[in-house]
Design an enzyme around this catalytic site. Structure first.
Site, PDB file in Angstrom:
ATOM      1  N   GLY A 109      55.463  -0.458 125.920  1.00 57.16           N
ATOM      2  CA  GLY A 109      54.674   0.556 126.618  1.00 57.16           C
ATOM      3  C   GLY A 109      55.117   0.662 128.073  1.00 57.16           C
ATOM      4  O   GLY A 109      56.291   0.488 128.406  1.00 57.16           O
ATOM      5  N   SER A 110      54.131   0.898 128.938  1.00 57.38           N
ATOM      6  CA  SER A 110      54.456   1.163 130.340  1.00 57.38           C
ATOM      7  C   SER A 110      55.079  -0.025 131.061  1.00 57.38           C
ATOM      8  O   SER A 110      55.666   0.148 132.128  1.00 57.38           O
ATOM      9  CB  SER A 110      53.204   1.610 131.076  1.00 57.38           C
ATOM     10  OG  SER A 110      52.710   2.785 130.474  1.00 57.38           O
TER      11      SER A 110
END
Lengths: 387, 620
Positions: free
Chosen positions: B323-324
Site C-alpha cells: 500500500g502507501s
C-alpha cells in the site's frame, strides 16, 4: 562270608576273598581320580550358580557321597554275580525301556521317564550299563573264530539295536549315540573283522536319507545348526555361538574363579548341565580345560590298565567297555560344546548337574573297581560259583 | 588247544585295545587342538564378543540449550517434569490392584489402563512402563505419599521445555516435538532414535536445533542375557545443548504482543544498524507449552479452523500489498532518476484518467497542488500515480529490489517468504500479458501485484532510516560473530533520503499528517512514519457511486489491511518498526497507534544503548 570257599576246576581263589581283602584291593588311585573330577564338578557348579552352593553344587555333593558308598558296595560284590545276572539286568532294563515307550512321561519334548512305585526313573541309564554287562558276558564265552563268524554276531547286534532304537524313538539322540558307540567299540575290541564295520558303515550311510525322515524337527535343526551355526545366530545357533564365545573369551588362563561374565550373566544356556565345560573353560581357561581332559584320560586309561590286569575275559571286557563309554561321554560332550559335533545332549561326566547320570557313572566306576578287586578270579565258560 | 584259542582272543583284544586307545588319544588331541583354536588363536575375537554381550550402551539425552533474550531473561527453559511408571515385577503379581489403587489417587482413563496392561504384557517384568507424563507437583506428591500402597509404582524425573512467554514468543521461538519418521530417516544423530526425544519443530528451536541439542551422552551398562541391567559401568553425561542469547528484548516483545492482542497481524521492531530484531510478534499467539503436554483434538481443531490463522508467523510468512508504505520506494526511484525535484508539484483533483479508466485518490475532493513532502504527508495517490508514470516500472522495481522487496531478507528463521516485486518480464512470463500503464499506476501506490512481508517492510524502513546501508535482520547474538568491516551501501543520495524522511516526519508530527495519532515525544525523541491501507476487496463502481461504507460496517474478512512503518528517534534514528493489522480498517487508525505504543517503549527503554535495570528479580 558272602561266598563260601569251594574248589572247582573252574573257579580260582578269587571267591574266597574276605571283605577286608577286597577293600585292600580297591584301586585308591582310581578313586582319587574320581574324587578330583568330582571336586572340579562341585567347584564349577558353585561358579555356575554365581558363587553359591545352591541350587546345584550342594545337591551334587550329596549325590556324590551317596554314589561313592554305592561304588564301594558294587565293587565288593563278586564279579561272577554281575556276570550271572548280566542278561537279567539287560532284560529288566529293556522291559523298562518298553514301559517308557508305552506309559512314559513326556518331558522337554521327549519321552524318557517312567514312574515305578512313585520313583521317577530313566531306564535308558541302567541300560547303558546293562548293555555293556550283557555284551561282556556274551563275548566272554566266545572263541575268536566264533566271533568272526557272521551268525555269531547277529545276537549281540540285536542286543544293541533293540535298546538303541527304543532310545532313539524317545527321542534321546545323545544316549543312543553313547550306547551304539560303546557297543561298536566292544565289537571291535573282541575282534569282529574290520570289513564288517566298513560294510555296516556303508549301509548306514545309504540309509541316512531314510533315517532323516524319522528325525524330529528339532533334531534336524540341530544338525543344520551344527553345519552352519551362523545360520540363525539369535535362534537355534545361539547356544553354540554363546558356547564358543564363553570358551574362547576364557583365553589361556581364564577370567578367574567367579569372574566369568558369560556364565554369570546367563548368556550360556543350560550352563549347569550340557554346557558346564564352558563355565570351567571361561574361568580357568585353556589350562583348566587341559587339566580336566588329563584327569578324564587318566580315568579312561587307568580303566584300561585294570582291564589288562584282569585275568578273566568278562572283567576285562567289562572294564574296557565301561571305560570306553566314559571316553564317549567326554569326547561327545566337549566336542559338542566346542562346535565340532552337533548338540546331541550328552552330559559331561561327574561335572554336569544331574542325579541319574551321576548314579550311572558311579555305578560303572564301581564295576571297574569290581573288576580290579576280582582281577584274579578265574571264570569258566559257565558260571558255577553258586550252583 | 583251547588255551591257545583263548590266547588268540586275548591277543586280539590286546591289539584292538591298543588301537582304540590310540584313536582315543588322537581324539583327545583333536579336542586340545580345538580348545587351542578357540582359546588361543581366536581368544581376542571371542573376548570382544563376550564384552559386546555383556555391555549395553544406552544413550543419554543432554539437556536442551536454554534461550535468553538480549538481557538474559529466560525465553525457553527446561522444567522438571514428573512421570509415573510401573514395574510389574515389583507389584507382587498384583498389577490390577495396584493400578486400581493408583486410579483413586490419580484418575486414569480406561484407555490408559488398557494401554498400560498391554504394554506390561509385552515387556519384560523389570521394564518400567510409563503410565502418565507431565504430572503436576501435587499429583507427584500424593503418589509419593501413598507409595507403601503402590508397590511397583515409581516416579521418574525428566526435563520438559517450558516457555515463560508462550503466546508472545510462540512464532519466533517455535516449539519442540517428537521426532517424525521422516526426520529420523534423514539424520545420523543417534538421539533422534531415543524414545520420547524432542526436537525443534519451528522458529528458533528449529533453526538452531543442532546447537540446542548438544552432544549425546551414554551409559555403559552391564546386562545379563535377559537384558536386565546388573550395574552401571560408566556414565558420560554428554555435552548440554548450547544456550542461545537472542537479540529480542522480552519487555518490548510483550508490549508489542499486548498492543496487537485481539487483532490478527504482526509487529517487527529492529535496530536499523545491526539488523537485530528487538521484537517480532504475530497474533493471535498460541500456548506453546500446551504443545508439550499434547493438544486435545478440540484444541487442535480450534487452532486450525481459526480464521485469524494463529499457527502462521505473519511477520515473515504473511504476504500483503505494501500500500502507501511503498510510496517511499516510488519517491526514491523518482528522485534518484531525476524525474522530479523536491518542489515538483502535482495537482490532485481527487482522480486521474488513464484512457477511460479512472484512478482515484483516497481523498475524494483531492489535495490540490502538492509537492513531494506534502504528498508523503497526505499520502496523496494522484501525486504518486503521476511520478510512477514518469519514472516507469523498471526503475521502481530496481529501487524496490535494492530495499529488499521480492527476496527473502535472510533472517535466521525458517519459513520466510520472498514476496513479489513485479517487473515487465515477470508479467510477460508468468501472466503472458504486457505491462500496462494501469499496472504502473497501481504499483505506484503499492497495490496491484507487489507483495511484501511485514519483516521486509521493517527492513525497508530501517534502510531508509540508516541512510541506505544494507542490513540483514537477525535474531541471534553470536559472540563469535565478526562485524562486517564495510557494510554494503545501497548508493542512494543522502539528500534524497532526507527528503523522504522529512515527508515521513510530517506524516506523524505535522497536524495535517495522516498519522497524527502516532506522535510521541520521549525526552524530545520523535518518530517518523508512513501509513498504508490496502484493499482486500475491489471497490466496484456501484459501491463508489452509492458512497463508501465505513470499514466497521462491512464483514471483518472484507475490511482493509492496516499498515504502518516507522523509525525513530528522528534526530538520530536507531529503531524501525512495521505494523500490519489484517483487516484492521485503516493504517492511521488501526496500525499507527500500535506502532506508537511500541516505538514509545523502545525510545524510552533504548535497549540498544542502555541495558535495563531489573528490580524485582534481583536482576542480571
Amino acid at each position: 562270608m558272602l561266598f563260601p570257599k569251594r574248589s572247582t576246576s573252574f573257579v580260582d581263589s578269587g571267591s574266597d576273598m574276605t571283605i577286608k581283602d577286597k577293600l585292600l584291593h580297591l584301586s585308591v588311585f582310581y578313586l582319587f581320580l574320581i574324587l578330583i573330577v568330582a571336586c572340579t564338578g562341585f567347584l564349577v557348579l558353585y561358579a555356575a550358580a554365581n558363587g553359591s552352593w545352591n541350587p546345584w553344587a550342594s545337591k551334587q555333593f550329596i549325590r556324590f557321597i551317596f554314589g561313592i558308598i554305592m561304588l564301594i558296595g558294587i565293587s565288593l560284590i563278586d564279579i561272577r554275580f554281575w556276570m550271572k545276572y548280566a542278561y537279567v539286568l539287560y532284560i529288566a532294563s529293556l522291559v523298562l525301556l518298553i514301559a517308557v515307550e508305552l506309559f512314559g512321561h513326556v518331558g522337554m519334548g521327549a519321552q524318557r521317564w517312567v514312574s515305578i512305585a512313585g520313583i521317577r526313573c530313566q531306564p535308558s541309564e541302567p541300560m547303558k550299563i546293562a548293555l555293556i554287562l550283557a555284551l561282556a558276558k556274551y563275548f566272554h564265552n566266545a572263541q575268536l573264530s566264533d566271533i568272526q563268524s557272521m551268525s555269531f554276531i547277529v545276537m549281540p547286534s540285536a542286543m544293541v539295536a533293540l535298546p538303541v532304537l527304543l532310545v532313539l524313538k524317545q527321542p534321546d539322540l545323545g544316549t543312543a549315540v553313547l550306547m551304539a558307540g560303546g557297543a561298536v567299540v566292544m565289537f571291535f575290541l573282541v575282534g569282529v573283522q574290520l570289513w564288517k564295520f566298513i560294510l555296516v558303515t556303508a549301509c548306514g550311510l545309504g540309509f541316512i536319507p531314510i533315517a532323516w525322515q524319522f528325525l524330529h524337527d528339532y533334531q534336524k535343526d540341530r544338525v543344520f545348526t551344527f553345519l552352519d551355526p551362523e545360520r540363525d545366530p539369535l535362534g537355534k545357533g545361539y547356544h553354540i555361538l554363546q558356547s564358543k564365545i564363553t570358551l574362547g573369551s576364557g583365553g589361556v588362563f581364564g577370567k578367574g574363579f567367579l569372574q566369568g561374565t558369560q556364565s554369570r550373566l546367563n548368556f550360556l544356556p543350560e550352563k549347569q548341565t550340557d554346557f558346564i565345560f564352558t563355565v570351567l573353560a571361561e574361568e580357568f581357561g585353556l589350562i583348566g580345560g587341559i587339566f580336566l581332559l588329563i584327569m578324564y584320560f587318566g580315568l579312561i586309561f587307568y580303566g584300561y590298565m585294570i582291564a589288562f590286569r584282569s585275568t578273566n575275559m568278562f572283567g576285562r571286557l567289562l572294564a574296557l567297555g565301561l571305560s570306553t563309554n566314559l571316553f564317549m561321554y567326554v569326547f561327545i560332550n566337549i566336542a559338542m560344546v566346542m562346535g565340532i559335533l552337533p548338540v546331541v545332549g550328552v552330559p559331561l561326566p561327574m561335572i554336569s548337574y544331574g542325579g541319574t547320570v551321576m548314579l550311572t557313572l558311579m555305578f560303572s566306576f564301581g564295576l571297574v573297581e569290581c573288576v580290579n578287586v576280582h582281577s584274579n578270579v578265574q571264570i569258566g565258560r559257565r558260571i558255577s560259583f553258586d550252583d | 588247544m583251547m588255551l591257545s584259542r583263548e590266547n588268540d582272543k586275548t591277543k586280539m583284544v590286546s591289539h584292538r585295545t591298543m588301537a582304540v586307545a590310540c584313536m582315543e588319544l588322537c581324539a583327545g588331541l583333536v579336542l586340545f587342538g580345538r580348545m587351542y583354536f578357540l582359546q588361543v588363536i581366536n581368544a581376542d575375537r571371542y573376548r570382544t564378543m563376550a564384552e559386546e554381550n555383556r555391555i549395553s550402551t544406552r544413550l543419554l539425552a543432554p539437556p536442551r540449550g536454554l534461550i535468553f533474550d538480549r538481557f538474559g531473561q529466560s525465553l525457553a527453559q527446561n522444567n522438571q517434569n514428573f512421570r509415573v511408571l510401573i514395574i510389574s515385577e515389583l507389584t507382587d503379581g498384583k498389577l490390577n490392584e495396584v493400578l486400581e489403587t493408583l486410579n483413586k489417587i490419580l484418575p486414569l482413563t480406561e484407555h490408559e489402563i488398557q494401554r498400560v496392561k498391554k504394554e506390561v504384557r509385552r515387556s519384560r517384568d523389570f521394564t518400567p512402563v510409563p503410565i502418565r507424563e507431565n504430572l503436576s507437583w501435587e499429583e507427584m506428591a500424593s503418589i509419593q505419599l501413598n507409595a507403601p500402597d503402590l508397590p511397583g509404582i515409581v516416579i521418574d524425573e525428566g526435563l520438559s521445555r517450558y516457555y515463560p512467554h508462550p503466546e508472545e514468543t510462540a512464532h519466533m521461538l517455535g516449539s519442540v516435538g517428537s521426532v517424525s519418521e521422516k526426520e529420523q530417516a534423514t539424520t545420523t544423530n543417534p538421539l533422534y532414535r531415543l524414545p520420547g526425544y524432542k526436537i525443534g519443530k519451528d522458529g528458533i528451536e528449529l533453526q538452531y536445533n543442532d546447537e540446542l541439542c548438544g552432544k549425546e551422552g551414554a551409559r555403559r551398562l552391564e546386562v545379563n542375557a535377559g537384558g536386565r541391567v546388573i550395574r552401571e559401568i560408566e556414565r558420560d553425561e554428554g555435552t548440554p545443548g548450547k544456550n542461545l542469547t537472542l537479540t529480542i528484548d522480552a519487555r518490548l516483545q510483550n508490549i508489542a504482543y499486548n498492543a496487537l492482542k485481539g487483532q490478527s497481524g504482526s509487529v517487527v521492531l529492529l535496530d536499523i544498524y545491526s539488523g537485530e530484531i528487538l521484537a517480532m510478534v504475530s497474533t493471535p499467539g498460541f500456548n506453546t507449552n500446551a504443545f508439550n503436554r499434547g493438544l486435545t483434538q478440540a484444541e487442535w481443531d480450534e487452532l486450525i479452523k481459526n480464521e485469524k490463522n494463529p499457527l502462521m508467523n505473519k511477520a515473515l510468512s504473511g504476504l500483503y500489498s505494501p500500500g502507501s508504505t511503498f510510496k517511499i520506494i516510488v519517491a526514491l526511484a523518482a528522485l534518484e532518476a531525476g524525474v522530479i525535484k523536491p518542489d515538483t508539484k502535482v495537482d490532485c483533483k481527487g482522480y486521474v484518467m488513464n484512457g477511460n479508466q479512472r484512478f482515484h485518490c483516497w481523498k475524494h475532493q483531492g489535495h490540490g497542488e502538492v509537492n513531494l513532502r506534502e504528498a508523503i504527508m497526505h499520502s496523496c495517490d494522484i501525486y504518486f500515480y503521476e511520478i510512477a508514470q514518469r519514472v516507469g516500472i523498471d526503475r521502481i522495481s530496481a529501487m524496490a529490489k535494492k530495499f529488499g522487496f521480492g527476496a527473502i531478507t535472510g533472517i535466521d528463521l525458517p519459513g520466510e517468504k520472498s514476496g513479489l516485486m513485479p517487473t515487465r518480464g515477470w508479467k510477460e512470463t508468468i501472466r503472458g500479458e504486457l505491462w500496462t500503464k494501469g499496472d504502473t499506476f497501481n504499483t505506484g501506490i503499492g497495490q496491484g501485484y507487489v507483495l511484501a512481508t511485514p519483516l521486509q517492510l521493517a527492513v525497508m524502513v530501517a534502510m531508509v532510516a540508516n541512510d541506505g546501508i544494507k542490513i540483514t535482520p537477525k535474531l541471534l547474538i553470536d559472540p563469535n560473530h565478526k562485524e562486517v568491516d564495510r557494510p554494503q551501501n545501497l548508493n542512494i543520495s543522502k539528500a534524497n533520503l532526507q527528503l523522504v524522511k522529512e515527508g515521513m516526519f510530517d506524516v506523524v508530527n505535522n497536524p495535517k499528517g495522516t498519522a497524527r495519532s502516532a506522535r510521541v515525544n520521549v525526552h524530545g525523541g520523535l518518530i517518523a512514519g508512513k501509513t498504508g491501507t490496502t484493499q482486500v476487496k475491489r471497490i466496484t463502481m456501484k459501491e463508489r457511486e452509492e458512497g463508501l461504507k465505513s470499514q466497521d460496517e462491512i464483514p471483518w474478512k472484507d475490511r482493509n489491511h492496516a499498515l504502518f512503518v516507522s523509525f525513530g528517534p528522528t534526530t538520530s534514528p536507531r529503531y524501525a518498526i512495521s505494523v500490519v493489522v489484517e483487516h484492521g480498517g485503516g493504517g492511521s487508525t488501526a496500525a499507527a497507534p500500535i506502532a506508537r505504543e511500541v516505538m514509545k517503549a523502545a525510545l524510552e527503554m533504548d535497549p540498544v544503548t542502555k541495558p535495563p535495570v531489573f528490580h524485582e528479580k534481583g536482576g542480571q
